[in-house]
Motif scaffolding. Structure first.
Motif, PDB file in Angstrom:
ATOM      1  N   ALA A  57      43.847  29.221  46.675  1.00 49.54           N
ATOM      2  CA  ALA A  57      44.240  30.524  47.205  1.00 49.54           C
ATOM      3  C   ALA A  57      43.137  31.532  46.947  1.00 49.54           C
ATOM      4  O   ALA A  57      42.371  31.399  45.986  1.00 49.54           O
ATOM      5  CB  ALA A  57      45.529  31.002  46.534  1.00 49.54           C
ATOM      6  N   GLU A  58      43.060  32.516  47.841  1.00 50.79           N
ATOM      7  CA  GLU A  58      42.230  33.677  47.528  1.00 50.79           C
ATOM      8  C   GLU A  58      43.148  34.747  46.970  1.00 50.79           C
ATOM      9  O   GLU A  58      44.207  35.034  47.551  1.00 50.79           O
ATOM     10  CB  GLU A  58      41.496  34.210  48.771  1.00 50.79           C
ATOM     11  CG  GLU A  58      40.682  35.476  48.431  1.00 50.79           C
ATOM     12  CD  GLU A  58      39.812  36.002  49.572  1.00 50.79           C
ATOM     13  OE1 GLU A  58      39.922  35.502  50.698  1.00 50.79           O
ATOM     14  OE2 GLU A  58      39.032  36.942  49.297  1.00 50.79           O
ATOM     15  N   VAL A 118      38.325  34.630  43.563  1.00 47.13           N
ATOM     16  CA  VAL A 118      38.453  36.035  43.186  1.00 47.13           C
ATOM     17  C   VAL A 118      37.258  36.812  43.750  1.00 47.13           C
ATOM     18  O   VAL A 118      36.116  36.366  43.630  1.00 47.13           O
ATOM     19  CB  VAL A 118      38.489  36.161  41.643  1.00 47.13           C
ATOM     20  CG1 VAL A 118      38.354  37.612  41.202  1.00 47.13           C
ATOM     21  CG2 VAL A 118      39.770  35.558  41.084  1.00 47.13           C
ATOM     22  N   ASN A 119      37.529  37.939  44.381  1.00 48.95           N
ATOM     23  CA  ASN A 119      36.450  38.784  44.908  1.00 48.95           C
ATOM     24  C   ASN A 119      35.816  39.590  43.786  1.00 48.95           C
ATOM     25  O   ASN A 119      36.515  40.220  42.991  1.00 48.95           O
ATOM     26  CB  ASN A 119      37.007  39.745  45.964  1.00 48.95           C
ATOM     27  CG  ASN A 119      37.497  39.007  47.193  1.00 48.95           C
ATOM     28  OD1 ASN A 119      36.699  38.557  48.006  1.00 48.95           O
ATOM     29  ND2 ASN A 119      38.804  38.854  47.304  1.00 48.95           N
ATOM     30  N   GLN A 178      38.355  43.598  35.960  1.00 51.32           N
ATOM     31  CA  GLN A 178      38.737  42.804  34.784  1.00 51.32           C
ATOM     32  C   GLN A 178      40.199  42.392  34.865  1.00 51.32           C
ATOM     33  O   GLN A 178      40.562  41.266  34.534  1.00 51.32           O
ATOM     34  CB  GLN A 178      38.509  43.617  33.512  1.00 51.32           C
ATOM     35  CG  GLN A 178      37.088  43.511  33.002  1.00 51.32           C
ATOM     36  CD  GLN A 178      37.006  43.844  31.522  1.00 51.32           C
ATOM     37  OE1 GLN A 178      37.723  44.727  31.046  1.00 51.32           O
ATOM     38  NE2 GLN A 178      36.146  43.169  30.803  1.00 51.32           N
ATOM     39  N   TRP A 179      41.020  43.337  35.299  1.00 46.82           N
ATOM     40  CA  TRP A 179      42.452  43.047  35.450  1.00 46.82           C
ATOM     41  C   TRP A 179      42.659  41.912  36.465  1.00 46.82           C
ATOM     42  O   TRP A 179      43.459  41.001  36.247  1.00 46.82           O
ATOM     43  CB  TRP A 179      43.227  44.305  35.865  1.00 46.82           C
ATOM     44  CG  TRP A 179      44.663  44.033  36.106  1.00 46.82           C
ATOM     45  CD1 TRP A 179      45.673  43.996  35.183  1.00 46.82           C
ATOM     46  CD2 TRP A 179      45.259  43.685  37.380  1.00 46.82           C
ATOM     47  NE1 TRP A 179      46.861  43.659  35.794  1.00 46.82           N
ATOM     48  CE2 TRP A 179      46.632  43.460  37.136  1.00 46.82           C
ATOM     49  CE3 TRP A 179      44.768  43.544  38.675  1.00 46.82           C
ATOM     50  CZ2 TRP A 179      47.521  43.098  38.159  1.00 46.82           C
ATOM     51  CZ3 TRP A 179      45.642  43.185  39.692  1.00 46.82           C
ATOM     52  CH2 TRP A 179      47.013  42.964  39.426  1.00 46.82           C
ATOM     53  N   VAL A 180      41.921  41.974  37.565  1.00 47.51           N
ATOM     54  CA  VAL A 180      42.037  40.945  38.602  1.00 47.51           C
ATOM     55  C   VAL A 180      41.667  39.574  38.021  1.00 47.51           C
ATOM     56  O   VAL A 180      42.397  38.593  38.198  1.00 47.51           O
ATOM     57  CB  VAL A 180      41.146  41.278  39.828  1.00 47.51           C
ATOM     58  CG1 VAL A 180      41.080  40.102  40.792  1.00 47.51           C
ATOM     59  CG2 VAL A 180      41.653  42.523  40.549  1.00 47.51           C
ATOM     60  N   LEU A 181      40.553  39.526  37.304  1.00 48.95           N
ATOM     61  CA  LEU A 181      40.114  38.253  36.714  1.00 48.95           C
ATOM     62  C   LEU A 181      41.129  37.726  35.706  1.00 48.95           C
ATOM     63  O   LEU A 181      41.466  36.538  35.702  1.00 48.95           O
ATOM     64  CB  LEU A 181      38.767  38.443  36.018  1.00 48.95           C
ATOM     65  CG  LEU A 181      37.528  38.264  36.897  1.00 48.95           C
ATOM     66  CD1 LEU A 181      36.281  38.696  36.140  1.00 48.95           C
ATOM     67  CD2 LEU A 181      37.394  36.806  37.356  1.00 48.95           C
TER      68      LEU A 181
END
Ligand code: C2E
Ligand code: MG
Ligand code: MG
Ligand code: MG
Length: 277
Positions: free
Chosen positions: A57-58, A117-118, A91-94
């Motif tokens: 998934a992206e 992850v972008n 950072q939250w996304v990662l």
């Protein structure tokens, strides 16, 4: 018109511009609070083979603004980049994506799934980006091969030697890289070959008219051939119709992402899709 009315016509007050500035200031203020208030969510868009098997998934960020509703990334990512808020947001996304990988790794049916992850330029070019990522990986205790970082050509070309060094370090850890929006930037073949990239992601602008526009078809065919001969994987994004999918299958593009198979969706919905098989 301003010119016609002479030298005194300089415009001191443009109501539209004022509205834009006010709007921007308000949005920036709200953006600062959004992390603390838990207003961000990751949506997941399936990446599939032609057999419809889901390979990953992206992760795509969504902002649930208390008054404005769902704010799409194009409306706040550029502002977040300008203000530096992209650093804590990134950072939250990662963190969130890696926690999700961890949860999938605990189940034998989902442990092979990769999450892309972008990464924004400003985030990648932080001096301690490699340390940040390896910390998040070890903190979540995940297989680094399940994390794919999507970089754009402009990010990579920004400071190519430094970028290569960083990418190599991250590759040594086991992380993979995908070149997002491929074909829209200006990377030369010689720079491309120097980069430790695992995957080219064909930009959706080439997919849109692929079945009717001969040039687009040739470009996509060329990207696929190039990726294959350079030993890279390739995926097409923005696949919306069965005709586009069939055409890509014919051209030998193994993986696809787009509304045809699924829109970006909340994790519960994505996992329901996984269960359906
Ligand atoms: P992107 O990384 O190129 O993501 C693909 C965009 O295309 C997504 O828009 C996705 O929803 C959309 N898309 C997917 N399939 C289709 C399709 O079949 N047709 C059409 N018309 N569109 C499709 P989204 O989610 O609005 O994201 C836009 C951009 O915002 C992303 O482009 C990416 O550059 C950025 N972005 C999103 N999430 C993040 C994030 O967590 N961090 C950073 N730094 N940037 C992000
Ligand atoms: Mg992307
Ligand atoms: Mg893209
Ligand atoms: Mg894009």
């Amino acid at each position: 018109q301003a010119k016609a009315s002479g030298r005194n016509a300089m415009c001191f007050f443009d109501p539209q511009m004022q509205t834009n500035i006010t709007n921007r200031v308000a949005l920036e203020k709200d953006l600062k609070l959004a992390l603390a208030e838990n207003q961000f969510m990751l949506y997941y868009q399936p990446q599939v083979l032609h057999s419809q098997k889901i390979i990953g998934a992206e992760a795509l960020i969504r902002w649930h603004h208390p008054q404005r509703g769902l704010v799409p990334p194009v409306d706040f990512i550029p502002l977040a980049e300008e203000t530096g808020l992209i650093l804590p947001i990134g950072q939250w996304v990662l963190e969130t994506a890696c926690a999700q990988i961890k949860s999938w790794e605990d189940n034998e049916h989902t442990r092979h799934l990769q999450i892309a992850v972008n990464v924004s330029a400003r985030q990648f070019h932080q001096t301690d980006f490699v340390e940040q990522v390896s910390h998040i990986l070890s903190h979540n205790d995940i297989n680094p091969a399940n994390l794919k970082l999507e970089l754009t050509e402009s990010l990579v070309l920004g400071d190519i030697n430094n970028t290569i060094l960083k990418m190599r370090k991250l590759r040594e850890i086991g992380i993979r890289f995908s070149m997002d929006d491929f074909g829209t930037g200006y990377s030369s073949l010689s720079s491309l070959k120097k980069l430790p990239i695992n995957q080219l992601k064909i930009d959706q602008s080439f997919i849109r008219d692929i079945t009717s526009d001969h040039d687009d078809a040739i470009i996509v065919q060329t990207i696929i051939a190039m990726a294959t001969s350079l030993g890279m994987e390739v995926i097409a994004e923005g696949v919306e119709t069965e005709e586009q999918r069939a055409f890509l299958e014919l051209l030998g593009c193994p993986a696809i992402q787009g509304y045809l198979f699924g829109r970006p969706m909340p994790i519960e919905q994505f996992e329901a899709l996984l269960k359906k098989g």
